[in-house]
Design a protein around this motif. Structure first.
Motif, mmCIF file in Angstrom:
data_model
loop_
_atom_site.group_PDB
_atom_site.id
_atom_site.type_symbol
_atom_site.label_atom_id
_atom_site.label_comp_id
_atom_site.label_asym_id
_atom_site.label_seq_id
_atom_site.Cartn_x
_atom_site.Cartn_y
_atom_site.Cartn_z
ATOM 1 N N ARG A 53 0.828 -1.203 0.000
ATOM 2 C CA ARG A 53 0.000 0.000 0.000
ATOM 3 C C ARG A 53 0.860 1.250 0.000
ATOM 4 N NH1 ARG A 53 -5.497 -1.055 3.449
ATOM 5 N NH2 ARG A 53 -5.913 -3.127 2.625
ATOM 6 N N ALA A 54 1.827 1.266 0.885
ATOM 7 C CA ALA A 54 2.683 2.435 0.981
ATOM 8 C C ALA A 54 4.110 2.077 0.599
ATOM 9 C CB ALA A 54 2.654 2.992 2.401
ATOM 10 N N CYS A 55 4.720 2.943 -0.185
ATOM 11 C CA CYS A 55 6.110 2.717 -0.579
ATOM 12 C C CYS A 55 7.047 3.213 0.503
ATOM 13 C CB CYS A 55 6.418 3.496 -1.861
ATOM 14 S SG CYS A 55 5.593 2.860 -3.316
ATOM 15 N N LEU A 56 8.228 2.644 0.516
ATOM 16 C CA LEU A 56 9.285 3.195 1.356
ATOM 17 C C LEU A 56 9.782 4.490 0.746
ATOM 18 C CD1 LEU A 56 11.343 -0.053 1.936
ATOM 19 C CD2 LEU A 56 9.787 1.030 3.535
ATOM 20 N N CYS A 57 10.432 5.305 1.537
ATOM 21 C CA CYS A 57 11.100 6.470 0.991
ATOM 22 C C CYS A 57 12.487 6.033 0.510
ATOM 23 C CB CYS A 57 11.202 7.578 2.045
ATOM 24 S SG CYS A 57 12.365 7.229 3.371
ATOM 25 N N PRO A 58 13.118 6.821 -0.336
ATOM 26 C CA PRO A 58 14.429 6.431 -0.866
ATOM 27 C C PRO A 58 15.442 6.138 0.232
ATOM 28 C CG PRO A 58 13.550 8.258 -2.119
ATOM 29 C CD PRO A 58 12.625 8.057 -0.936
#
Ligand SMILES: [Zn+2]
Length: 70
Positions: A53-58
């Motif tokens: 659902r939610a991506c990690l940040c870089p």
């Protein structure tokens, strides 16, 4: 109970994940995650409700140390 999953924020640190796929105005653009290798250990830290659902940040995806420790 936990807060609802925000697809624009990193589930690990709460910062913007900069995912173009989660932003309707940028939805055709290639996301940084297409070319960045995500650390498997970081993926394992994602809370189950946020998976897919939610991506990690870089920063979290690459397991980089924070430049702003609390
Ligand atoms: Zn993060």
């Amino acid at each position: 109970m936990s807060a609802p999953v925000d697809p624009t924020r990193c589930p690990l640190c709460g910062q913007s994940n900069q995912c173009s796929q989660a932003d309707p105005t940028r939805a055709g653009e290639a996301c940084w995650c297409f070319t960045t290798k995500v650390d498997p250990a970081a993926l394992q830290r994602v809370p189950p409700p946020a998976i897919d659902r939610a991506c990690l940040c870089p920063r979290c995806a690459q397991a980089l140390p924070s430049d702003a420790p609390t």
